[in-house]
Structures are given as structure tokens and as C-alpha cells.
Design an enzyme around this catalytic site. Structure first.
Site, short mmCIF file in Angstrom:
data_model
loop_
_atom_site.label_atom_id
_atom_site.label_comp_id
_atom_site.label_asym_id
_atom_site.label_seq_id
_atom_site.Cartn_x
_atom_site.Cartn_y
_atom_site.Cartn_z
N ASP A 72 0.83 -1.20 0.00
CA ASP A 72 0.00 0.00 0.00
C ASP A 72 0.86 1.26 0.00
O ASP A 72 2.08 1.18 0.17
CB ASP A 72 -0.95 0.00 1.21
CG ASP A 72 -0.24 -0.24 2.54
OD1 ASP A 72 1.00 -0.25 2.57
OD2 ASP A 72 -0.93 -0.44 3.55
N ASN A 141 -7.37 -0.21 13.74
CA ASN A 141 -8.79 -0.52 13.52
C ASN A 141 -8.97 -1.85 12.78
O ASN A 141 -10.03 -2.13 12.24
CB ASN A 141 -9.46 0.61 12.72
CG ASN A 141 -8.81 0.82 11.36
OD1 ASN A 141 -7.86 0.13 11.00
ND2 ASN A 141 -9.33 1.77 10.60
N HIS A 143 -7.29 -2.86 10.09
CA HIS A 143 -7.06 -2.89 8.64
C HIS A 143 -5.80 -3.70 8.31
O HIS A 143 -4.89 -3.85 9.12
CB HIS A 143 -7.03 -1.49 8.02
CG HIS A 143 -5.85 -0.64 8.30
ND1 HIS A 143 -5.94 0.73 8.41
CD2 HIS A 143 -4.54 -0.94 8.47
CE1 HIS A 143 -4.74 1.22 8.62
NE2 HIS A 143 -3.88 0.24 8.68
N GLU A 148 -9.68 -0.79 4.83
CA GLU A 148 -10.29 -0.26 6.04
C GLU A 148 -11.56 -1.02 6.42
O GLU A 148 -12.11 -1.76 5.58
CB GLU A 148 -10.62 1.23 5.81
CG GLU A 148 -9.40 2.11 5.62
CD GLU A 148 -8.72 2.51 6.93
OE1 GLU A 148 -8.65 1.67 7.86
OE2 GLU A 148 -8.26 3.65 7.02
#
Ligand code: GLP
Length: 248
Positions: A72, A141, A143, A148
Site C-alpha cells: 500500500d 482498527n 485494517h 479499512e
């Protein structure tokens, strides 16, 4: 969907986690020197990269035929920007380990036609024979890559809107020095799921809830990491302090 409780290798220190992860990479490259690997950015894999660089310097790791991809990056960020994940990987791994540029294909996060770039990136992974190993960190969170909560698990490489939580975590990590972009570009969960092996690295107290959600053993789009629960060749390395982590 409920799956058997995922097995986790608990590591007593960051050094043990780094060594164990490096052993996995070394085993793969011994078995398949031309393997294709996808690499993460972040604090968690830094020890792994140090270990790989040291082994490469000591001629205990054959990297010459391997192919490398990244997971990413921030959308619109060029390789010279301090936030660039491509720059991070070059600085912490590729350059010090002496990986030749032709063995590396990184996401061009500042490409003008980003949709075409996402397609080209998937094509490059396919041309390399698919990913042999995807090494992942974990977002606070839940991810993986920049996929996400609520993201489409059937997606391949795509542009994503980053959550406030992710942007805040990154702003804190960089001491608020930079404006954190609103968008990222990431390999998709389907890209990760198609990897022959997955290695998930989990360290630090901020990952406690996400790891607890994973350990609960139920696939849940709110926690992207739970997409890995159904992967057939998943290894999770986590710091032993997280053994008592709870979801609430
Ligand atoms: C970012 C990256 C992820 C990475 C995560 C964890 O959000 N997009 O790929 O896994 O950070 O980073 P760290 O290891 O610094 O906690």
C-alpha cells in the site's frame, strides 16, 4: 462465520518476532528462490527488515532472484515524499539489503491514471506467478494493507478512503509533521487472500482490540483482519503482552 480459534505464535520480544519472521522468509527463499513477496510498511516490520539486511550482508539470505511488491501507499505521494511507503521500503530494506531495482515493483501512488496503475499492478503480480508470501502489519482498527473497516473483501488493488482513526494514528506517528492524505492505494483483500502464504505481524498495545477481534474467530467486515481467518496458510506472530487483549 465462525472458524476454529486461530493459532498464534506468541513472541517474548520484538527481537524474537523479527527473527521468527525472518526465518519464514529465509525458508521460503531457500525452497523457492524466485518467490514473489508483498511487504508492509510501519513500525512493526522494522525489526524484520533489520534482520533480513543483516542476514543478506552475512550472505545467509539469497535475495537475488526474489520479486518484491509493496502492499500500500498514500495516494498522490511520490517516492521522494517523507510519507512515501516506497521510500520507506527502499531505505529500510531494498537499498541496505542490496535488492536490484529490477526485482522490485512498487505501487506508483502518484500515477496520473491511478485506476490503470492498479490494474497494471495486479497484472505484474500475476506475471510473477502470484504472491508466494504476503507479509502484513495490522492497523489499530483492524485494517490490513489499507483495507479499512467495511471494505469490499472481493476487491483487488484499488484506491481507498482512509478512516479518521487511521489518519489520526499516522499523524501521531509522524508527530503531526505532515498532512496525512485522505486516500490510500492498496492491494485488495482478494489479492492478499490469493497469496499462497500469509504472515501477519502484530506488536504494540494499540493493536490489542484488533487482535482480540481476530482471536474471537468470527469473520466480520468491521474488522478486515478477520478476512484472514479462512486463509489456509496463515501464520500469526504476536507479542506475548497481547495474549490477554480483549475486545472491550
Ligand atoms: C499502516 C499501513 C499498514 C500497516 C499499519 C501498521 O496503516 N497501511 O499496512 O500494517 O500501518 O503500522 P505499524 O506497524 O506502524 O503499527
Amino acid at each position: 462465520m465462525s472458524t476454529p480459534t486461530p493459532s498464534i505464535l506468541w513472541c517474548r520480544s520484538g527481537a524474537e518476532l523479527a527473527r521468527t519472521a525472518a526465518d519464514r522468509v529465509a525458508e521460503l527463499l531457500t525452497r523457492k528462490p524466485g518467490a514473489a513477496l508483498a511487504l508492509p510498511t510501519g513500525q512493526t516490520p522494522l525489526g524484520l527488515y533489520r534482520e533480513l539486511v543483516a542476514r543478506a550482508a552475512a550472505k545467509r539470505l539469497a535475495l537475488a532472484q526474489a520479486r518484491f511488491f509493496n502492499l500500500d501507499d498514500y495516494l498522490g505521494v511520490g517516492v521522494d515524499h517523507p510519507l512515501s511507503y516506497a521510500r520507506f521500503l527502499s531505505g529500510h530494506f531494498f537499498k541496505p539489503a542490496g535488492v536490484a531495482v529490477e526485482r522490485i515493483r512498487l505501487l506508483k501512488a502518484d500515477a496520473v491514471g491511478i485506476e490503470a496503475e492498479c490494474g497494471d499492478y495486479e497484472a505484474a503480480i500475476a506475471a510473477a506467478g502470484g504472491l508466494d508470501l504476503a507479509i502484513l502489519g495490522l492497523g489499530t482498527n483492524g485494517h490490513i494493507g489499507f483495507n479499512e473497516p467495511g471494505s469490499d473483501w472481493s476487491a483487488r488493488t484499488h484506491v481507498v478512503r482512509l478512516s479518521q482513526e487511521t489518519r489520526a494514528a499516522h499523524a501521531a506517528q509522524t508527530q503531526g509533521q505532515f498532512h496525512i492524505p485522505e486516500y490510500g492505494v492498496t492491494v485488495g483483500i482478494a489479492t492478499i487472500a490469493a497469496a499462497r502464504d500469509v504472515l501477519l505481524l502484530v506488536a504494540g498495545p494499540t493493536k490489542a482490540r484488533a487482535l482480540a477481534a481476530f482471536r474471537a474467530g468470527t469473520t466480520d467486515p468491521k474488522w478486515p483482519v478477520t478476512a484472514l481467518l479462512t486463509h489456509r496458510n496463515l501464520t500469526v506472530l504476536a507479542e506475548a503482552e497481547l495474549q490477554t487483549s480483549k475486545l472491550s
